[in-house]
Design an enzyme around this catalytic site. Structure first.
Site, PDB file in Angstrom:
ATOM      1  N   GLN A 169       0.816  -1.210   0.000  1.00 56.53           N
ATOM      2  CA  GLN A 169       0.000   0.000   0.000  1.00 56.53           C
ATOM      3  C   GLN A 169       0.851   1.263   0.000  1.00 56.53           C
ATOM      4  OE1 GLN A 169      -2.722  -0.416   3.293  1.00 56.53           O
ATOM      5  NE2 GLN A 169      -4.047  -1.845   2.184  1.00 56.53           N
ATOM      6  N   ASP A 309      -4.358 -12.104   1.288  1.00 54.56           N
ATOM      7  CA  ASP A 309      -5.651 -11.867   1.920  1.00 54.56           C
ATOM      8  C   ASP A 309      -6.549 -13.100   1.854  1.00 54.56           C
ATOM      9  OD1 ASP A 309      -5.167  -9.350   2.831  1.00 54.56           O
ATOM     10  OD2 ASP A 309      -6.337  -8.302   1.311  1.00 54.56           O
ATOM     11  N   ARG A 340      -2.147 -12.297  11.406  1.00 49.40           N
ATOM     12  CA  ARG A 340      -3.086 -13.262  10.851  1.00 49.40           C
ATOM     13  C   ARG A 340      -2.580 -14.698  10.907  1.00 49.40           C
ATOM     14  NH1 ARG A 340      -5.648  -9.510   5.939  1.00 49.40           N
ATOM     15  NH2 ARG A 340      -7.368  -8.727   7.242  1.00 49.40           N
TER      16      ARG A 340
END
Length: 434
Positions: A169, A309, A340
């Site tokens: 990002q 993701d 995660r």
């Protein structure tokens, strides 16, 4: 995987109603805000993250309205960088925290960016360093995170090497701001993770009129103006992964219209992983269909670094496979809304499933899950992934925060139940997320 001629949907296969892509919606919002005139975004995602991004853009001076009940967003852009002063609240949205400071740096005035405790904990140091080296005056919190104060006087641009080992990002934010610099930008990101998201950024920039080239791994963006554009947002491929996985573990089928061979989203490659696990996958120009086979096949090792993701989707259903599944290349997923890898491993162990994990990998062994309480850690993808495990195993798994799915798909639980009636909607699942 097979590829067929275009069809509207595969006959007889239930059609999933997947909302628009968060990644496409927020990138398009920014590019429309940077362009002069009015752009129209059709079928945008309406969720916590995109509403936060919209609100942040209005704080920067863009004007946003709707044409119909959220079916089309109209964005009247600034024709360049914003004018301060402005205080910008990013809430939980990582895209807002990473995309908007470079955009503001091309404008003039004072800007303060802040967000939730969850967003403050995510890494922003690489972006702060890059903006500083490009001449921006930036003061960040300890560790280089939010809150961030920016004194903007436009950016010259130039050449820069960016550490993108923790988040792509940062690169996308700098690239989208690059046409608004005085001399353009040449960017090198040798340790880039999640490259498909950068490719998505470049594709959208070109649709809005930017001139972008790549040579020997270096990206060159020429100075110029964006142009207003009308764009239809694709369904979210990351969100679609849960419904594709649900078909794979139940032996059912699901078709998603609007996701096909021309998709801008790298996460659609998740269906290739399901094909390796034994599902039948058909991709046409306008649809993707997944049908479950005779059972989930394991015994493979897959690098999901570029589609991280969706690694949780695979890891959560992996106990239902006939052999262990190893996922690697996902170290940067420890720095998302939650760690995660740790979140998936801890919740699977709570279900009695044997798991081995390392800095950038996880191995999940076959085993029938036991009833357990799933700790979502305010992470929408943990909640969605373990919902699919509950469906596929038939074992009651209680989510401690079912409403956190509102970050990207407020209607997730209802849609999963509509397509797979055996799935029990959790209590308070559609409540406003705190």
């Amino acid at each position: 995987m097979t590829t067929e001629a275009p069809r509207t949907v595969r006959e007889g296969t239930p059609v999933a109603r997947i909302p628009g892509s968060k990644s496409l919606t927020n990138r398009a919002l920014l590019l429309a805000a940077a362009a002069p005139g009015t752009s129209r975004l059709r079928a945008p995602l309406v969720s916590d993250d995109t509403v936060a991004f919209r609100t942040a853009l209005t704080a920067l001076g863009a004007r946003l309205g709707t044409d119909g009940p959220d079916d089309c967003w109209e964005v009247t852009g600034l024709g360049g960088g914003p004018a301060g002063p402005a205080r910008v609240w990013c809430a939980d949205a990582g895209t807002a925290g990473r995309f908007l400071p470079p955009f503001a740096a091309t404008g003039h005035g004072t800007f303060v960016f802040d967000g939730s405790e969850q967003l403050r904990a995510r890494p922003h140091g690489g972006l702060v360093d890059a903006l500083t080296r490009l001449g921006a005056r930036v003061r960040a919190a300890d560790g280089g995170g939010l809150p961030l104060r920016l004194e903007a006087a436009g950016l010259d641009g130039g050449e820069i090497t960016v550490d993108a080992s923790t988040s792509s990002q940062h690169v996308s934010g700098l690239l989208m701001a690059a046409p608004l610099t005085r001399h353009g930008l040449t960017l090198d990101a040798p340790a880039l993770v999640s490259r498909p998201y950068v490719d998505m950024t470049l594709a959208l920039m070109r649709r809005f009129g930017a001139r972008a080239d790549e040579s020997a791994g270096r990206l060159t963006i020429r100075p110029g103006r964006y142009r207003p554009t009308d764009l239809t947002i694709e369904p979210d491929a990351s969100t679609a992964s849960y419904f594709f996985a649900a078909a794979a573990v139940t032996g059912g089928g699901v078709t998603v219209p609007g996701l096909g061979t021309g998709s801008l989203q790298g996460d659609l490659r998740f269906v290739d992983v399901l094909a390796e696990a034994g599902a039948r996958v058909t991709v046409t120009a306008g649809t993707t269909t997944v049908t479950g086979g005779d059972g989930l096949r394991g015994g493979f090792d897959v690098d999901m670094g570029d589609i991280s993701d969706t690694f949780m989707t695979l890891a959560a259903i992996a106990p239902l496979a006939d052999a262990p599944v190893t996922i690697h290349g996902i170290g940067h997923a420890r720095l998302k809304e939650s760690d995660r890898i740790d979140a998936v491993a801890a919740n699977l162990r709570a279900c009695g499933v044997r798991v081995e994990d390392g800095p950038d990998r996880i191995t999940v062994h076959p085993g029938r899950p036991a009833p357990a309480r799933i700790t979502c850690r305010r992470d929408h993808r943990i909640a969605m992934s373990f919902s699919v495990l509950a469906l596929g195993s038939g074992v009651p798994l209680q989510l401690d925060d079912p409403g956190c799915v509102s970050k990207t798909f407020p209607g997730f639980h209802a849609e999963l139940h509509r397509l797979f009636p055996a799935y029990a909607i959790p209590e308070h699942s559609e409540e406003e997320h705190r």
